[in-house]
Design an enzyme around this catalytic site. Structure first.
Site, PDB file in Angstrom:
ATOM      1  N   CYS A  48     -22.374 -46.383  43.150  1.00  8.47           N
ATOM      2  CA  CYS A  48     -21.049 -45.932  43.591  1.00  8.47           C
ATOM      3  C   CYS A  48     -20.854 -44.539  43.000  1.00  8.47           C
ATOM      4  CB  CYS A  48     -20.018 -46.911  43.045  1.00  8.47           C
ATOM      5  SG  CYS A  48     -18.309 -46.352  43.095  1.00  8.47           S
ATOM      6  N   HIS A  49     -19.980 -43.738  43.613  1.00  7.99           N
ATOM      7  CA  HIS A  49     -19.857 -42.374  43.091  1.00  7.99           C
ATOM      8  C   HIS A  49     -19.337 -42.344  41.643  1.00  7.99           C
ATOM      9  CE1 HIS A  49     -20.212 -38.140  44.725  1.00  7.99           C
ATOM     10  NE2 HIS A  49     -20.161 -38.058  43.420  1.00  7.99           N
ATOM     11  N   THR A  50     -18.620 -43.373  41.236  1.00  5.19           N
ATOM     12  CA  THR A  50     -18.113 -43.400  39.857  1.00  5.19           C
ATOM     13  C   THR A  50     -19.276 -43.389  38.853  1.00  5.19           C
ATOM     14  OG1 THR A  50     -16.226 -44.633  40.703  1.00  5.19           O
ATOM     15  CG2 THR A  50     -16.485 -44.574  38.315  1.00  5.19           C
ATOM     16  N   HIS A  70     -22.146 -50.703  38.322  1.00  3.24           N
ATOM     17  CA  HIS A  70     -21.021 -51.649  38.308  1.00  3.24           C
ATOM     18  C   HIS A  70     -20.839 -52.364  39.631  1.00  3.24           C
ATOM     19  CE1 HIS A  70     -19.324 -47.896  39.827  1.00  3.24           C
ATOM     20  NE2 HIS A  70     -18.415 -48.629  40.438  1.00  3.24           N
ATOM     21  N   GLU A  71     -21.681 -52.042  40.622  1.00  2.00           N
ATOM     22  CA  GLU A  71     -21.559 -52.736  41.911  1.00  2.00           C
ATOM     23  C   GLU A  71     -22.806 -53.596  42.040  1.00  2.00           C
ATOM     24  OE1 GLU A  71     -19.732 -50.358  45.312  1.00  2.00           O
ATOM     25  OE2 GLU A  71     -21.690 -50.842  46.133  1.00  2.00           O
ATOM     26  N   CYS A 100      -7.552 -61.386  32.828  1.00  2.00           N
ATOM     27  CA  CYS A 100      -7.553 -62.389  31.757  1.00  2.00           C
ATOM     28  C   CYS A 100      -6.773 -63.632  32.167  1.00  2.00           C
ATOM     29  CB  CYS A 100      -6.994 -61.787  30.470  1.00  2.00           C
ATOM     30  SG  CYS A 100      -5.186 -61.632  30.455  1.00  2.00           S
ATOM     31  N   CYS A 103      -1.971 -62.239  30.711  1.00  2.00           N
ATOM     32  CA  CYS A 103      -1.057 -61.152  30.349  1.00  2.00           C
ATOM     33  C   CYS A 103      -0.002 -60.936  31.439  1.00  2.00           C
ATOM     34  CB  CYS A 103      -1.860 -59.873  30.098  1.00  2.00           C
ATOM     35  SG  CYS A 103      -2.445 -59.099  31.616  1.00  2.00           S
ATOM     36  N   CYS A 106      -1.520 -59.872  34.758  1.00  2.00           N
ATOM     37  CA  CYS A 106      -2.229 -60.935  35.475  1.00  2.00           C
ATOM     38  C   CYS A 106      -1.247 -61.945  36.056  1.00  2.00           C
ATOM     39  CB  CYS A 106      -3.238 -61.622  34.557  1.00  2.00           C
ATOM     40  SG  CYS A 106      -4.656 -60.554  34.201  1.00  2.00           S
ATOM     41  N   CYS A 114      -4.778 -55.589  34.256  1.00  2.00           N
ATOM     42  CA  CYS A 114      -4.821 -56.506  33.113  1.00  2.00           C
ATOM     43  C   CYS A 114      -4.754 -55.749  31.778  1.00  2.00           C
ATOM     44  CB  CYS A 114      -6.113 -57.312  33.185  1.00  2.00           C
ATOM     45  SG  CYS A 114      -6.398 -58.370  31.766  1.00  2.00           S
ATOM     46  N   ARG A 118      -8.428 -54.211  31.852  1.00  2.00           N
ATOM     47  CA  ARG A 118      -8.354 -53.168  32.884  1.00  2.00           C
ATOM     48  C   ARG A 118      -9.474 -52.155  32.671  1.00  2.00           C
ATOM     49  NH1 ARG A 118      -2.959 -49.740  31.937  1.00  2.00           N
ATOM     50  NH2 ARG A 118      -2.036 -51.807  32.081  1.00  2.00           N
ATOM     51  N   CYS A 178     -17.546 -53.477  44.220  1.00  2.00           N
ATOM     52  CA  CYS A 178     -16.710 -52.283  43.981  1.00  2.00           C
ATOM     53  C   CYS A 178     -16.261 -51.653  45.284  1.00  2.00           C
ATOM     54  CB  CYS A 178     -17.373 -51.238  43.089  1.00  2.00           C
ATOM     55  SG  CYS A 178     -16.276 -49.805  42.906  1.00  2.00           S
ATOM     56  N   ARG A 373     -24.105 -46.849  51.040  1.00  2.57           N
ATOM     57  CA  ARG A 373     -24.565 -47.628  49.901  1.00  2.57           C
ATOM     58  C   ARG A 373     -26.069 -47.851  49.982  1.00  2.57           C
ATOM     59  NH1 ARG A 373     -20.665 -46.017  47.405  1.00  2.57           N
ATOM     60  NH2 ARG A 373     -19.179 -47.397  46.353  1.00  2.57           N
TER      61      ARG A 373
HETATM   62  N1  LIG Z   1      -9.970 -46.358  42.290  1.00  2.55           N
HETATM   63  C1  LIG Z   1     -11.023 -47.161  42.272  1.00  2.55           C
HETATM   64  O1  LIG Z   1     -10.917 -48.339  41.956  1.00  2.55           O
HETATM   65  C2  LIG Z   1     -12.363 -46.637  42.685  1.00  2.55           C
HETATM   66  C3  LIG Z   1     -13.419 -47.532  42.868  1.00  2.55           C
HETATM   67  C4  LIG Z   1     -14.628 -47.033  43.391  1.00  2.55           C
HETATM   68  C5  LIG Z   1     -14.785 -45.689  43.630  1.00  2.55           C
HETATM   69  N2  LIG Z   1     -13.748 -44.848  43.375  1.00  2.55           N
HETATM   70  C6  LIG Z   1     -13.850 -43.415  43.669  1.00  2.55           C
HETATM   71  O2  LIG Z   1     -13.742 -43.263  45.081  1.00  2.55           O
HETATM   72  C7  LIG Z   1     -14.366 -42.036  45.472  1.00  2.55           C
HETATM   73  C8  LIG Z   1     -15.316 -42.271  46.608  1.00  2.55           C
HETATM   74  O3  LIG Z   1     -16.439 -43.017  46.191  1.00  2.55           O
HETATM   75  P1  LIG Z   1     -17.712 -43.185  47.153  1.00  2.55           P
HETATM   76  O4  LIG Z   1     -18.679 -44.048  46.419  1.00  2.55           O
HETATM   77  O5  LIG Z   1     -17.271 -43.552  48.529  1.00  2.55           O
HETATM   78  O6  LIG Z   1     -18.264 -41.664  47.155  1.00  2.55           O
HETATM   79  P2  LIG Z   1     -19.118 -40.852  48.226  1.00  2.55           P
HETATM   80  O7  LIG Z   1     -19.708 -39.707  47.502  1.00  2.55           O
HETATM   81  O8  LIG Z   1     -20.029 -41.751  48.973  1.00  2.55           O
HETATM   82  O9  LIG Z   1     -18.012 -40.329  49.271  1.00  2.55           O
HETATM   83  C9  LIG Z   1     -17.103 -39.309  48.967  1.00  2.55           C
HETATM   84  C10 LIG Z   1     -16.884 -38.487  50.239  1.00  2.55           C
HETATM   85  O10 LIG Z   1     -15.847 -37.532  49.982  1.00  2.55           O
HETATM   86  C11 LIG Z   1     -16.194 -36.320  50.616  1.00  2.55           C
HETATM   87  N3  LIG Z   1     -15.452 -35.232  49.967  1.00  2.55           N
HETATM   88  C12 LIG Z   1     -15.661 -34.673  48.746  1.00  2.55           C
HETATM   89  N4  LIG Z   1     -14.755 -33.701  48.509  1.00  2.55           N
HETATM   90  C13 LIG Z   1     -13.944 -33.660  49.584  1.00  2.55           C
HETATM   91  C14 LIG Z   1     -12.803 -32.863  49.932  1.00  2.55           C
HETATM   92  N5  LIG Z   1     -12.334 -31.929  49.100  1.00  2.55           N
HETATM   93  N6  LIG Z   1     -12.196 -33.095  51.118  1.00  2.55           N
HETATM   94  C15 LIG Z   1     -12.682 -34.037  51.974  1.00  2.55           C
HETATM   95  N7  LIG Z   1     -13.750 -34.816  51.700  1.00  2.55           N
HETATM   96  C16 LIG Z   1     -14.372 -34.620  50.519  1.00  2.55           C
HETATM   97  C17 LIG Z   1     -17.700 -36.247  50.432  1.00  2.55           C
HETATM   98  O11 LIG Z   1     -18.300 -35.339  51.385  1.00  2.55           O
HETATM   99  C18 LIG Z   1     -18.106 -37.700  50.675  1.00  2.55           C
HETATM  100  O12 LIG Z   1     -18.406 -37.959  52.046  1.00  2.55           O
HETATM  101  C19 LIG Z   1     -15.021 -41.492  44.191  1.00  2.55           C
HETATM  102  O13 LIG Z   1     -14.125 -40.570  43.600  1.00  2.55           O
HETATM  103  C20 LIG Z   1     -15.144 -42.733  43.337  1.00  2.55           C
HETATM  104  O14 LIG Z   1     -15.238 -42.418  41.953  1.00  2.55           O
HETATM  105  C21 LIG Z   1     -12.547 -45.300  42.919  1.00  2.55           C
HETATM  106 ZN   LIG Z   2     -17.354 -48.100  42.054  1.00  5.87          ZN
HETATM  107 ZN   LIG Z   3      -4.639 -59.906  31.994  1.00 11.15          ZN
END
Ligand SMILES: NC(=O)c1ccc[n+]([C@@H]2O[C@H](COP(=O)([O-])OP(=O)(O)OC[C@H]3O[C@@H](n4cnc5c(N)ncnc54)[C@H](O)[C@@H]3O)[C@@H](O)[C@H]2O)c1
Ligand SMILES: [Zn+2]
Ligand SMILES: [Zn+2]
Length: 380
Positions: A48-50, A70-71, A100, A103, A106, A114, A118, A178, A373
């Site tokens: 994942c991108h994270t 994490h995925e 949990c 809390c 939850c 959580c 969290r 994820c 993915r």
């Molecule tokens: N909040 C959460 O729980 C959570 C969970 C998972 C992932 N995320 C986040 O979600 C985001 C996406 O993850 P992913 O795995 O799909 O990533 P990814 O890299 O596969 O997709 C991101 C897309 O955004 C595009 N992009 C980048 N900058 C841009 C801009 N300025 N304008 C328009 N498009 C733009 C990229 O070209 C790409 O296609 C990441 O920031 C990731 O960390 C958050």
């Molecule tokens: Zn993720």
């Molecule tokens: Zn909790």
């Protein structure tokens, strides 16, 4: 097969020794699970991108050496003291944010934040004793998001484990752990687009496309995909996107382009890029009076969100979410059932697969914007 219960397991892990440097497959020692912990065998993991942000550590706190990931999907190998609801052999998804069940969060129907479990991106150790369960020659290797799935065995807090239908194919449903739940939940649980509404999705990676899918499932009729990588647009049609905007092709800010396309703004927007300017655009492109924007992307550590307060006074709402507001233990088994009942397609999110030994290629695919993915097979 000799039982490994209570023993240290030696197995392969892809260790990140330094920021931005290729992971190295190493033999690591994985300690047995302690109280309220579960040790699981990971069968499949994806990227994942994270993971990439924290591995690059450009705008995030560097914690190394670390095992990312994490995925994933796996099978319980053993459980620690006090774990009663999981047993060896259960099919499970590890989740980066926990539940949990005790809390106030939850117990609330409105929150999945959580108090105990969290998401914590900087912690590299287990909560129980502040120690890592991974080591190489006696030296600790740190955890990531409490999951560290780039390892054949990992130890996770029981509150971060969803027990799922054992018939569900783990090489597919691992993406629910994820990306797919995050995006889908951001749309259906948080943005909640009304039937016939318009939705803009910023970032058409797996998370954004899952948000588009969630918008379509909610009955949105116009779904505008926004990405700076136009190679995403064709595939995005399969996820319900009806129109596309590439911000780089316009002189005007993308929020103005979208307002022009939609008679003043979209009803909902979901931001899935991690770029703070895209977050601001996602907020400013929603219609005044009723528009709701939902932030999902993980921002740079020092990012600041700047907009004129009038944008709020004009009755726009800004929200954010982790994990699409799903509670991992309570809600995720039913998301898996959606796949089993053919209400949620996962195959189209899976563009690549690789043996574990080639995990670094998955980073290249993501950095080049080629993959949604990539499923990593731990036995390879
Ligand atoms: N909040 C959460 O729980 C959570 C969970 C998972 C992932 N995320 C986040 O979600 C985001 C996406 O993850 P992913 O795995 O799909 O990533 P990814 O890299 O596969 O997709 C991101 C897309 O955004 C595009 N992009 C980048 N900058 C841009 C801009 N300025 N304008 C328009 N498009 C733009 C990229 O070209 C790409 O296609 C990441 O920031 C990731 O960390 C958050
Ligand atoms: Zn993720
Ligand atoms: Zn909790």
């Amino acid at each position: 097969m000799a039982s490994t219960v209570g023993q240290v397991i030696k197995c392969r892990a892809a260790v990140a020794w330094e920021a931005g440097k290729p992971l190295v497959i190493e033999e690591v020692e994985v300690a047995p699970p302690q109280a309220m912990e579960v040790r699981m065998k990971i069968l499949y993991t994806s990227l994942c991108h994270t993971d990439v942000y924290f591995w690059e550590a450009k705008g995030q706190t560097p914690v190394f050496p670390r095992i990312f990931g994490h995925e994933a999907g796996g099978i319980v190998e053993s459980v620690g003291e006090g774990v009663t609801e999981l047993a060896p052999g259960d099919h499970v998804l590890p989740i980066f944010t926990g539940e949990c069940k005790e809390c106030p969060h939850c117990k609330s129907e409105e929150s999945n934040m959580c108090d105990l479990l969290r998401i914590n991106t900087d912690r590299g150790v287990m909560i129980h004793d502040g120690k890592s369960r991974f080591s190489i020659k006696g030296k600790p290797v740190y955890h990531f998001l409490g999951t560290s799935t780039f390892c054949e065995y990992t130890v996770v807090h029981v509150g971060c484990v969803a027990k799922i239908n054992p018939l569900a194919p783990l090489d597919k449903v691992c993406v629910i752990s994820c990306g797919v739940s995050t995006g889908y939940g951001a749309a259906v649980n948080v943005a909640k687009p009304p039937k016939g509404s318009s939705v803009a999705v910023f970032g058409l990676g797996a998370v954004g496309l899952a948000a588009a899918e969630g918008a379509r499932a909610s009955g949105a009729s116009r779904i505008i995909g926004v990405d700076v990588n136009p190679s995403r647009f064709e595939a995005a049609k399969k996820f319900g996107c009806t129109e596309f905007v590439n911000p780089l092709e316009h002189e005007k800010p993308v929020q103005e382009v979208i307002a022009g396309m939609t008679n003043g703004g979209v009803d909902r927007s979901v931001e899935c890029t991690g770029n703070v300017n895209a977050m601001i655009s996602a907020f400013e492109c929603v219609h005044d009076g009723w528009g709701v924007a939902v932030l999902v992307g993980v921002p740079h550590k020092e990012a600041e969100f700047k907009t004129h307060p009038l944008n709020f006074l004009n009755e726009r709402t800004l929200k954010g979410t982790f994990y699409g507001n799903y509670k991992p233990r309570s809600d995720i088994p039913s998301v898996v059932e959606k796949y089993m009942n053919k209400e949620l397609e996962l195959e189209k999110f899976i563009t690549h697969s690789l043996p574990f030994s080639e995990i670094n290629k998955a980073f290249d695919y993501m950095l080049k914007g080629e993959s949604l993915r990539c499923i990593i097979h731990m036995d390879g």
